[in-house]
Design a protein around this motif. Structure first.
Motif, PDB file in Angstrom:
ATOM      1  N   ASP A 183       6.747   8.652  22.296  1.00  5.90           N
ATOM      2  CA  ASP A 183       7.381   9.697  21.163  1.00  5.90           C
ATOM      3  C   ASP A 183       7.983  10.794  21.949  1.00  5.90           C
ATOM      4  O   ASP A 183       9.220  11.086  21.736  1.00  5.90           O
ATOM      5  CB  ASP A 183       6.095  10.376  20.548  1.00  5.90           C
ATOM      6  N   GLN A 184       7.706  11.076  23.360  1.00 11.82           N
ATOM      7  CA  GLN A 184       8.183  12.255  24.072  1.00 11.82           C
ATOM      8  C   GLN A 184       9.636  11.645  24.665  1.00 11.82           C
ATOM      9  O   GLN A 184      10.793  12.082  24.566  1.00 11.82           O
ATOM     10  CB  GLN A 184       7.717  12.445  25.183  1.00 11.82           C
ATOM     11  N   ARG A 185       9.628  10.242  25.082  1.00  9.75           N
ATOM     12  CA  ARG A 185      11.036   9.869  25.441  1.00  9.75           C
ATOM     13  C   ARG A 185      11.931   9.400  24.396  1.00  9.75           C
ATOM     14  O   ARG A 185      13.150   9.559  24.347  1.00  9.75           O
ATOM     15  CB  ARG A 185      10.652   8.300  26.312  1.00  9.75           C
ATOM     16  N   ILE A 186      11.492   9.228  22.996  1.00  2.41           N
ATOM     17  CA  ILE A 186      12.329   8.968  21.753  1.00  2.41           C
ATOM     18  C   ILE A 186      12.961  10.408  21.542  1.00  2.41           C
ATOM     19  O   ILE A 186      14.288  10.279  21.424  1.00  2.41           O
ATOM     20  CB  ILE A 186      11.615   8.762  20.704  1.00  2.41           C
ATOM     21  N   ALA A 190      17.138  10.781  21.678  1.00  5.33           N
ATOM     22  CA  ALA A 190      17.728  11.383  20.707  1.00  5.33           C
ATOM     23  C   ALA A 190      18.651  12.554  21.073  1.00  5.33           C
ATOM     24  O   ALA A 190      19.844  12.560  20.640  1.00  5.33           O
ATOM     25  CB  ALA A 190      16.839  11.927  19.395  1.00  5.33           C
ATOM     26  N   GLU A 191      18.335  13.303  22.112  1.00  2.00           N
ATOM     27  CA  GLU A 191      19.076  14.502  22.659  1.00  2.00           C
ATOM     28  C   GLU A 191      20.299  13.686  23.552  1.00  2.00           C
ATOM     29  O   GLU A 191      21.319  14.130  23.299  1.00  2.00           O
ATOM     30  CB  GLU A 191      18.343  15.202  23.543  1.00  2.00           C
ATOM     31  N   THR A 192      20.031  12.655  24.004  1.00  9.18           N
ATOM     32  CA  THR A 192      21.340  11.896  24.789  1.00  9.18           C
ATOM     33  C   THR A 192      22.138  11.441  23.900  1.00  9.18           C
ATOM     34  O   THR A 192      23.386  11.316  24.224  1.00  9.18           O
ATOM     35  CB  THR A 192      20.435  10.989  25.931  1.00  9.18           C
ATOM     36  N   TYR A 193      21.591  10.526  23.063  1.00  5.71           N
ATOM     37  CA  TYR A 193      22.578  10.025  22.029  1.00  5.71           C
ATOM     38  C   TYR A 193      23.117  10.996  21.268  1.00  5.71           C
ATOM     39  O   TYR A 193      24.481  10.829  21.152  1.00  5.71           O
ATOM     40  CB  TYR A 193      21.614   9.389  20.782  1.00  5.71           C
ATOM     41  N   ALA A 194      22.934  12.491  21.208  1.00  9.90           N
ATOM     42  CA  ALA A 194      23.750  13.288  20.511  1.00  9.90           C
ATOM     43  C   ALA A 194      24.829  13.721  21.426  1.00  9.90           C
ATOM     44  O   ALA A 194      26.302  13.871  20.866  1.00  9.90           O
ATOM     45  CB  ALA A 194      22.695  14.637  20.078  1.00  9.90           C
ATOM     46  N   GLN A 195      24.366  13.620  22.776  1.00 11.28           N
ATOM     47  CA  GLN A 195      25.784  14.126  23.785  1.00 11.28           C
ATOM     48  C   GLN A 195      26.851  12.662  23.757  1.00 11.28           C
ATOM     49  O   GLN A 195      28.019  12.928  23.852  1.00 11.28           O
ATOM     50  CB  GLN A 195      25.116  14.096  25.022  1.00 11.28           C
ATOM     51  N   LEU A 292      27.059   5.543  27.755  1.00 10.63           N
ATOM     52  CA  LEU A 292      25.492   5.681  27.808  1.00 10.63           C
ATOM     53  C   LEU A 292      24.882   6.087  29.176  1.00 10.63           C
ATOM     54  O   LEU A 292      23.970   6.983  29.087  1.00 10.63           O
ATOM     55  CB  LEU A 292      24.791   4.630  27.117  1.00 10.63           C
ATOM     56  N   LYS A 293      25.572   5.555  30.014  1.00  8.95           N
ATOM     57  CA  LYS A 293      25.054   5.850  31.358  1.00  8.95           C
ATOM     58  C   LYS A 293      25.154   7.226  31.820  1.00  8.95           C
ATOM     59  O   LYS A 293      24.430   7.940  32.407  1.00  8.95           O
ATOM     60  CB  LYS A 293      25.685   4.826  32.275  1.00  8.95           C
ATOM     61  N   GLN A 294      26.555   7.761  31.385  1.00  9.17           N
ATOM     62  CA  GLN A 294      26.480   9.164  31.796  1.00  9.17           C
ATOM     63  C   GLN A 294      26.000  10.140  30.821  1.00  9.17           C
ATOM     64  O   GLN A 294      25.415  11.190  31.234  1.00  9.17           O
ATOM     65  CB  GLN A 294      28.440   9.410  31.202  1.00  9.17           C
ATOM     66  N   GLY A 295      25.683   9.499  29.653  1.00  6.92           N
ATOM     67  CA  GLY A 295      24.869  10.408  28.845  1.00  6.92           C
ATOM     68  C   GLY A 295      23.329  10.456  29.375  1.00  6.92           C
ATOM     69  O   GLY A 295      22.703  11.812  29.189  1.00  6.92           O
TER      70      GLY A 295
END
Length: 295
Positions: A183-186, A190-195, A292-295
């Motif tokens: 759950d924590q990594r999800i 989500a924060e990385t996906y937003a970026q 995605l790698k940069q994110g």
């Protein structure tokens, strides 16, 4: 996810109850398989289970290196199916006492992922394992309701940018995460996906008609009369920007534009050109994994 679109036989309550329990067991195994695949995306020793898992191992290594990898979502689905159906995985469903379960059994033009049957071979129920984005697709299959009275879909989360971001975070894992860790990594994913989504939208700004319109070189009247002028132009721009050997399939371009925050209609994609943000994002994952790698 869940058991979806379950159909039961009112004239056979015993088989229906048996099938319902089996569907729930397959759902349990499927969610555990998904959790393991996302927690240990390299698959560890399970990479050697079959050709699908070996292929995933190769694709995952390429993805981590920032290479363009095609059809990751499809291969991920085969990994889930392998984990659920292959008893060697340690993640497979339990088989009801006194019954058999056969994976990938062809019936004419369709092939259920799991077939529950009596020892005599008389079939009781069919199950299809389905990514959540494709739920309901059993109704597109060749006459399930005409061939078996009890069937269901069992769904798992589709492979999307957020789950791939999470998997990248888990690239060095060797064991399944606890639910709390997951759950924590999800949340972090989500924060990385937003970026990453923000980066895609910035690409969309330079894919807009406003930005590229002057480069088309044809009059507004010509463009109005022939939508293919704009369609071909933006398809070529996408090819050039993502360094592709050929432009993407024109039917997919509206989805790519949608994922980039660009209105497909502005580029002449109207009637007959459906658009899906998820489909567009899947294409971006395959063709621009470095984001995605940069994110």
């Amino acid at each position: 996810m869940a058991v979806e679109n379950a159909q039961y036989d009112r004239n056979n309550p015993d088989n229906s109850e048996l099938a319902k329990a089996f569907f729930q067991e397959v759902d349990r195994a499927t969610q555990q398989a998904y959790l393991h695949a996302v927690s240990v995306p390299s698959l560890g020793p399970l990479t050697g289970l079959n050709g699908y898992t070996r292929r995933w191992g190769e694709m995952w290594a390429d993805f981590l290196q920032g290479k363009a990898v095609m059809c990751m979502a499809a291969c991920f689905g085969y990994v889930i199916e392998t984990f659920v159906s292959d008893q060697r995985s340690g993640l497979a469903h339990r088989i009801p006492d006194g019954y058999t379960v056969t994976p990938q059994m062809t019936h004419g033009g369709t092939r259920p992922d799991l077939v529950l049957a009596e020892k005599s071979g008389r079939e009781i129920a069919w199950v299809d394992l389905t990514a959540s984005q494709s739920v309901d697709h059993i109704f597109d299959k060749a006459g399930w309701s005409k061939q078996i009275s009890i069937f269901a879909e069992v769904t798992y989360p589709s492979l999307d940018p957020q789950s791939l971001t999470l998997m990248r975070q888990n690239k060095d894992n060797t064991g399944t995460l606890s639910q709390q860790e997951f759950d924590q990594r999800i949340k972090q994913a989500a924060e990385t996906y937003a970026q990453v989504r923000k980066e895609w939208l910035s690409i969309g700004e330079i894919m807009s008609l406003k930005f590229l319109g002057d480069e088309i070189g044809r009059s507004a009247e010509e463009q109005r009369l022939n939508p293919e002028i704009r369609q071909d132009h933006i398809s070529e721009e996408i090819r050039w920007y993502f360094n592709l050997p050929v432009p993407p399939d024109k039917k997919l371009v509206p989805s790519i534009l949608t994922a980039l925050g660009v209105r497909p209609a502005s580029w002449g994609f109207t009637t007959g050109y459906p658009a899906s943000q998820r489909a567009g994002e899947t294409w971006l994952i395959d063709n621009a994994p470095q984001l995605l790698k940069q994110g």
